[in-house]
Motif scaffolding. Structure first.
Motif, mmCIF file in Angstrom:
data_model
loop_
_atom_site.group_PDB
_atom_site.id
_atom_site.type_symbol
_atom_site.label_atom_id
_atom_site.label_comp_id
_atom_site.label_asym_id
_atom_site.label_seq_id
_atom_site.Cartn_x
_atom_site.Cartn_y
_atom_site.Cartn_z
ATOM 1 N N UNK A 1 0.865 -1.404 -0.028
ATOM 2 C CA UNK A 1 0.106 0.041 -0.021
ATOM 3 C C UNK A 1 0.958 1.247 -0.067
ATOM 4 N N UNK A 2 0.467 1.958 -1.090
ATOM 5 C CA UNK A 2 1.584 3.177 -1.020
ATOM 6 C C UNK A 2 0.938 4.606 -0.486
ATOM 7 N N UNK A 3 1.552 5.124 0.332
ATOM 8 C CA UNK A 3 1.081 6.406 0.960
ATOM 9 C C UNK A 3 2.295 7.182 1.573
ATOM 10 N N UNK A 4 2.043 8.584 1.736
ATOM 11 C CA UNK A 4 3.045 9.471 2.605
ATOM 12 C C UNK A 4 2.692 9.252 3.632
ATOM 13 N N UNK A 5 3.919 9.176 4.825
ATOM 14 C CA UNK A 5 3.538 9.425 6.104
ATOM 15 C C UNK A 5 4.224 10.216 6.709
ATOM 16 N N UNK A 6 3.921 10.835 7.922
ATOM 17 C CA UNK A 6 4.367 11.628 8.918
ATOM 18 C C UNK A 6 4.090 10.952 10.297
ATOM 19 N N UNK A 7 5.332 10.976 11.118
ATOM 20 C CA UNK A 7 5.339 10.259 12.324
ATOM 21 C C UNK A 7 5.662 11.511 13.395
ATOM 22 N N UNK A 8 4.507 11.777 14.236
ATOM 23 C CA UNK A 8 5.008 12.988 15.116
ATOM 24 C C UNK A 8 5.538 12.340 16.264
ATOM 25 N N UNK A 9 4.902 11.155 16.865
ATOM 26 C CA UNK A 9 5.551 10.492 18.135
ATOM 27 C C UNK A 9 4.670 10.699 19.293
ATOM 28 N N UNK A 10 4.330 9.775 20.131
ATOM 29 C CA UNK A 10 3.508 9.970 21.066
ATOM 30 C C UNK A 10 3.848 11.035 22.215
ATOM 31 N N UNK A 11 5.095 11.402 22.477
ATOM 32 C CA UNK A 11 5.547 12.177 23.499
ATOM 33 C C UNK A 11 5.434 13.570 22.843
ATOM 34 N N UNK A 12 5.221 13.695 21.542
ATOM 35 C CA UNK A 12 4.901 15.289 21.170
ATOM 36 C C UNK A 12 3.281 15.598 20.951
ATOM 37 N N UNK A 13 2.514 14.528 21.163
ATOM 38 C CA UNK A 13 1.167 14.867 20.940
ATOM 39 C C UNK A 13 0.609 15.776 21.933
ATOM 40 N N UNK A 14 0.833 15.375 23.306
ATOM 41 C CA UNK A 14 0.283 16.377 24.458
ATOM 42 C C UNK A 14 0.674 17.729 23.965
ATOM 43 N N UNK A 15 1.821 18.155 23.593
ATOM 44 C CA UNK A 15 1.857 19.503 23.249
ATOM 45 C C UNK A 15 1.154 20.072 21.870
ATOM 46 N N UNK A 16 0.873 19.336 21.125
ATOM 47 C CA UNK A 16 -0.053 19.640 19.944
ATOM 48 C C UNK A 16 -1.678 19.756 20.441
ATOM 49 N N UNK A 17 -2.086 18.853 21.204
ATOM 50 C CA UNK A 17 -3.224 18.617 21.603
ATOM 51 C C UNK A 17 -3.566 19.990 22.675
ATOM 52 N N UNK A 18 -2.625 20.296 23.435
ATOM 53 C CA UNK A 18 -2.609 21.397 24.255
ATOM 54 C C UNK A 18 -2.783 22.811 23.783
ATOM 55 N N UNK A 19 -2.002 23.162 22.684
ATOM 56 C CA UNK A 19 -2.309 24.156 21.975
ATOM 57 C C UNK A 19 -3.269 24.350 21.221
ATOM 58 N N UNK A 20 -4.039 23.216 20.516
ATOM 59 C CA UNK A 20 -5.200 23.271 19.922
ATOM 60 C C UNK A 20 -6.146 23.742 20.886
ATOM 61 N N UNK A 21 -6.368 22.978 21.906
ATOM 62 C CA UNK A 21 -7.170 23.417 22.996
ATOM 63 C C UNK A 21 -7.139 24.824 23.402
ATOM 64 N N UNK A 22 -6.080 25.420 23.580
ATOM 65 C CA UNK A 22 -5.696 26.651 24.106
ATOM 66 C C UNK A 22 -6.160 27.671 22.908
#
Length: 426
Positions: A112-133
Motif C-alpha cells: 500500500x503506497x502512502x506518504x506518512x508523517x510520524x509525530x510521536x506519542x511524546x509530542x502529541x500532548x504539546x499539539x493537543x494542548x495548543x489546539x485546546x488553548x
C-alpha cells in the motif's frame, strides 16, 4: 449563513477539524466531552501514536482531496516548534522502486503506497494542548467537560442534547464520538434505523511483536510498511500501525480493553510491533459490527482474568498450545496488563487461520518475521461504524469514525473540516 448554535459531541480528530474551521465565526459552538479535562479526553486516534498519512487508497471510504489531506498534516505539525517539525519522521511507504516491493508482491501481498508523517506519542500532548488553548480562547467556542451525552434527538428545526441533568436545544448537533462512542450512536440508530446506509465491517486481529533487528532494513527504508493480502479463507488481512522501537499498550474502553501500539520520537524499546488485522463483513440481518468486535475483546479479557490481554508465542499459536514460557522476545507491554495464554480460544477459526497464513508468508519475505518466539497480543480490534446517512437531517450530522466513512486521523480531521466549510458556505 447566520450564526448557528451548534453542539459538538466528543472532542477527537473529527471535532478538531470541524471546530478549527469555525473559530472566530458567528457560530456558537458547544463541545461536550465526557472526560474531566483535555488531558483525559479519549482522543484515541490522535493520542495513540500520531501517525498521519496522505493517501488516496487508505484512511476511509470517502473521497478526501490530497491537498486537503496535506493541509490537515500541516495543521497538526504547525503546532510544534520549528526544530521539532524538522525532526518529524516522514517518507513514502512502498515506492515501486523499493527492493521490498517485488518481494512482497511475489508472495501475494499488495503493498500500500502512502506518504506518512510520524509525530510521536511524546509530542502529541504539546499539539493537543495548543489546539485546546486556541479553541478555548475564542469567544464563540465553549467546552463542557465531564459531560457524557446520553442522547441526541433530531426534531423539527432543532436538535435536543441530553447530558445527565443537562438538556438544551441546538440548531445543529454534530456527533464526533469516534469508535469509543458507539453506544450513543447505537441508541440514535435504534430510534431511527433508516439512518443506516451500509456497513457491518469490523477488523479483528492481534498486535505482533518482533525484535528490531528482524525488520531493521524495512524500518530504515519506510518506517511504516503497509501490506494487505487476500487469505485462502477469503478474508482480507493487513498490517497496521507499525512502531519501530515502540511499545505495546492497552487501549481502554468503558467495559473492556484491547491492545494497541505506539512509539515516541526517540527509541523506547528493542522491539517493533504492528497490528495484523482481518476484515470481516456481515450481511443482513446483522447490523452491529461494533458489538461483535466488543464481544471478542471481552472474551479475551475474561480469559486473561480482568482488564488484561492474552500473550502467546507464534509457535504456540500455530500449534494451538497455551504459552506457558516466553523465549527470546520480551514483551514491552507492562507485566500487570497481560497473561500468557492461547489466542486460539478467543479468535474465530477463520480469522485465526487467516492470520496464521499471513504471518507465514511475511516470513517468506522477511526472514525472522515468523520466528517461533515472536509475540502475539490479543485482541486488537478496529471498529468501523455503520455508514450513516448525513443527508437525512439538516440539524444532525455525523463526522469522523463514528460516521462509518473514516478510519484515520487525517481522514477524520478532513471530514470535520469539510462539514464546517459547507456550513460556512466555502
Amino acid at each position: 449563513m447566520t450564526g448557528l448554535k451548534i453542539a459538538v459531541v466528543g472532542f477527537g480528530a473529527a471535532a478538531i477539524g470541524f471546530v478549527s474551521e469555525l473559530v472566530g465565526t458567528s457560530h456558537e459552538i458547544h463541545i461536550f466531552e465526557r472526560s474531566k479535562d483535555v488531558y483525559s479526553a479519549s482522543i484515541s486516534g490522535v493520542r495513540s501514536d500520531g501517525k498521519l498519512f496522505v493517501s488516496s487508497n487508505m484512511g476511509g471510504d470517502i473521497e478526501i482531496p490530497l491537498p486537503l489531506q496535506k493541509e490537515v498534516v500541516d495543521y497538526y505539525t504547525s503546532k510544534l516548534e520549528s526544530n521539532e517539525r524538522n525532526n518529524i519522521k516522514k517518507g513514502v511507504s512502498f515506492s515501486e522502486e523499493s527492493p521490498f516491493f517485488d518481494r512482497f508482491y511475489s508472495e501475494g501481498f499488495e503493498p500500500v503506497k502512502s506518504e506518512f508523517f510520524h509525530i510521536g506519542t511524546d509530542k502529541l500532548p504539546i499539539i493537543l494542548k495548543k489546539i485546546y488553548d486556541e479553541f478555548s480562547a475564542a469567544p464563540n467556542i465553549h467546552f463542557h467537560f465531564n459531560a457524557r451525552v446520553d442522547d441526541v434527538i433530531a426534531q423539527d428545526g432543532k436538535t435536543k442534547v441530553r447530558a445527565g441533568n443537562f438538556e438544551d436545544s441546538f440548531d445543529m448537533a454534530v456527533i464526533s464520538v469516534g469508535r469509543s462512542g458507539h453506544l450513543l450512536v447505537k441508541k440514535i440508530i435504534k430510534r431511527d434505523p433508516a439512518l443506516v446506509l451500509s456497513g457491518n465491517v469490523v477488523d479483528v486481529g492481534v498486535r505482533y511483536e518482533v525484535p528490531n533487528h528482524v525488520v531493521k532494513r524495512l524500518n530504515e527504508e519506510m518506517y511504516e510498511f503497509k501490506v494487505r493480502m487476500r487469505a485462502k479463507t477469503g478474508y482480507m488481512v493487513r498490517t497496521f500501525c507499525n512502531n519501530p522501537s515502540g511499545k505495546v499498550v492497552l487501549e481502554e474502553y468503558d467495559d473492556f480493553v484491547t491492545v494497541n501500539g505506539h512509539s515516541t520520537s526517540v527509541a523506547s524499546s528493542e522491539n517493533t510491533n504492528f497490528a495484523i488485522l482481518c476484515s470481516t463483513s456481515f450481511t443482513e440481518p446483522f447490523n452491529d459490527p461494533v458489538g461483535y468486535g466488543s464481544y471478542i475483546a471481552k472474551l479475551g479479557n475474561i480469559l486473561a482474568g480482568g482488564r488484561k490481554v492474552l500473550v502467546q508465542t507464534y509457535e504456540d499459536f500455530v500449534n494451538c498450545k497455551r504459552t506457558k514460557k516466553l523465549g527470546r522476545v520480551k514483551p514491552t507491554l507492562s507485566e500487570n496488563s497481560y497473561v500468557l495464554g492461547d489466542v486460539n480460544l478467543v479468535l474465530p477459526r477463520r480469522i485465526a487461520l487467516s492470520i496464521s497464513e499471513f504471518i507465514r508468508k511475511l516470513g517468506n519475505v522477511v526472514e525472522g518475521l515468523a520466528y517461533p518466539d515472536n509475540l502475539m497480543y490479543a485482541v486488537e480490534v478496529k471498529f468501523y461504524s455503520n455508514k450513516l446517512d448525513n443527508e437525512k437531517y439538516e440539524n444532525l450530522k455525523f463526522i469522523g469514525d463514528c460516521s462509518g466513512y473514516t478510519r484515520s486521523i487525517t481522514y477524520a480531521t478532513a471530514h470535520g473540516k469539510m462539514l464546517a466549510r459547507k456550513i460556512r458556505g466555502v
